[in-house]
Scaffold this motif. Structure first.
Motif, mmCIF file in Angstrom:
data_model
loop_
_atom_site.group_PDB
_atom_site.id
_atom_site.type_symbol
_atom_site.label_atom_id
_atom_site.label_comp_id
_atom_site.label_asym_id
_atom_site.label_seq_id
_atom_site.Cartn_x
_atom_site.Cartn_y
_atom_site.Cartn_z
ATOM 1 N N LYS A 108 9.571 -19.639 86.946
ATOM 2 C CA LYS A 108 8.759 -20.190 85.849
ATOM 3 C C LYS A 108 9.493 -21.185 84.957
ATOM 4 O O LYS A 108 8.863 -21.932 84.222
ATOM 5 C CB LYS A 108 8.236 -19.034 84.965
ATOM 6 N N ASN B 292 2.481 -14.472 77.844
ATOM 7 C CA ASN B 292 2.205 -15.403 78.927
ATOM 8 C C ASN B 292 3.348 -15.417 79.940
ATOM 9 O O ASN B 292 4.400 -14.834 79.701
ATOM 10 C CB ASN B 292 1.933 -16.819 78.375
ATOM 11 N N SER B 293 3.119 -16.108 81.074
ATOM 12 C CA SER B 293 4.113 -16.079 82.158
ATOM 13 C C SER B 293 5.441 -16.707 81.742
ATOM 14 O O SER B 293 6.507 -16.219 82.116
ATOM 15 C CB SER B 293 3.558 -16.785 83.396
#
Length: 297
Positions: free
Chosen positions: A242, A2-3
């Motif tokens: 992020k 995932n990011s």
């Protein structure tokens, strides 16, 4: 992946590349393949070329005329001054000393933010600043290097000045990072840096005897350019997009661990009670500076 997972991986890779860079760059400089200022000019020139080539394949974004002066000043602190002091510092001090001192960057940023951006400083942060500076002083005054020709106090001073310069750069670039895509201003940052560095590093770069390079030295130079410069500047923005700033700050603790283990494995440094004690004091100081105060109920 995932990011968030990729962002954490990117951040770890940044610390890994920086951690290895202390020993790899020092070996090239200390064995007189390239002198410090010549190495900086080569690093910045090659990285600037890579950033401009990469920008051809990315979305175009125009920089406002008024921001070019800000970029020039940011390049002065973020590319020129900090890299010159870093490579000169690495010539004289050990990888463990250098990487430990660099962890006080969050402390310097806090002080600059308080002075320039009028950000509030808590009691814990003041204690953290004091501890961080004490740890750095202990390391500088009492720390020793494995290499006979090293001048630890002078090298540590240069690394400390490098940390201050880098911290000023972080403050200067803060608004530009929200306004532009990282690649938009990084390519200009390195171009300005290259132009400013020419008079400092040209003579030393001209003296380089390229034919004497061993495969390991060639690899080391490419690692500094592609890994520790282009790679880190490429991965850092991905992580910052992020993750919280506090999470990013904690990862700086990995640098001295990676740098220390690699330096010990390569036999270019050693660990003793002074280094361990000073590093623990610095880590505690950085923790107190970066920890968020609990909100009252």
């Amino acid at each position: 992946m995932n990011s968030r997972g990729f962002a954490i991986f990117a951040l770890f890779m940044v610390q890994l590349l920086y951690g290895l860079n202390y020993t790899i760059a020092k070996k090239v400089i200390n064995e007189n393949y390239i002198k410090p200022f010549g190495f900086v000019l080569l690093r910045v020139a090659a990285a600037a070329l890579l950033f401009w080539i990469a920008s051809l394949f990315l979305p175009k974004q125009k920089i406002e005329k008024k921001d070019f002066f800000k970029l020039f000043i940011a390049a002065l602190f973020g590319v020129v001054i900090n890299m010159l002091f870093f490579f000169k510092g690495i010539e004289y001090t050990s990888p463990i000393h250098a990487s430990a001192i660099m962890t006080i960057v969050p402390i310097i940023i806090l002080l600059l933010s308080a002075y320039l951006l009028k950000e509030k400083i808590t009691k814990f942060k003041i204690i953290g600043v004091a501890l961080g500076l004490i740890g750095a002083l202990v390391l500088t005054i009492y720390g020793k290097s494995a290499r006979v020709g090293d001048n630890v106090p002078l090298g540590n001073l240069f690394i400390f000045l490098n940390a201050i310069s880098y911290s000023i750069y972080v403050i200067l670039i803060k608004k530009l990072t929200t306004k532009y895509h990282p690649f938009t201003f990084i390519k200009w940052l390195f171009l300005f840096g290259f132009i400013i560095l020419i008079p400092f590093g040209y003579n030393e770069l001209e003296m380089v005897e390229w034919q004497t390079f061993t495969p390991y030295i060639t690899f080391s130079v490419l690692f500094v350019i592609i890994g520790a410069t282009f790679g880190t500047y490429l991965l850092n923005p991905l992580a910052l997009n992020k993750l919280k700033a506090s999470t990013v700050g904690i990862f700086i603790y990995l640098q001295p661990v990676i740098a220390g283990l690699f330096a010990l494995a390569m036999g270019v440094d050693f660990i003793d009670s002074i280094k361990i004690g000073a590093m623990l004091i610095i880590f505690l100081g950085v923790y107190l500076v970066t920890v968020k105060p609990k909100k009252a109920n």
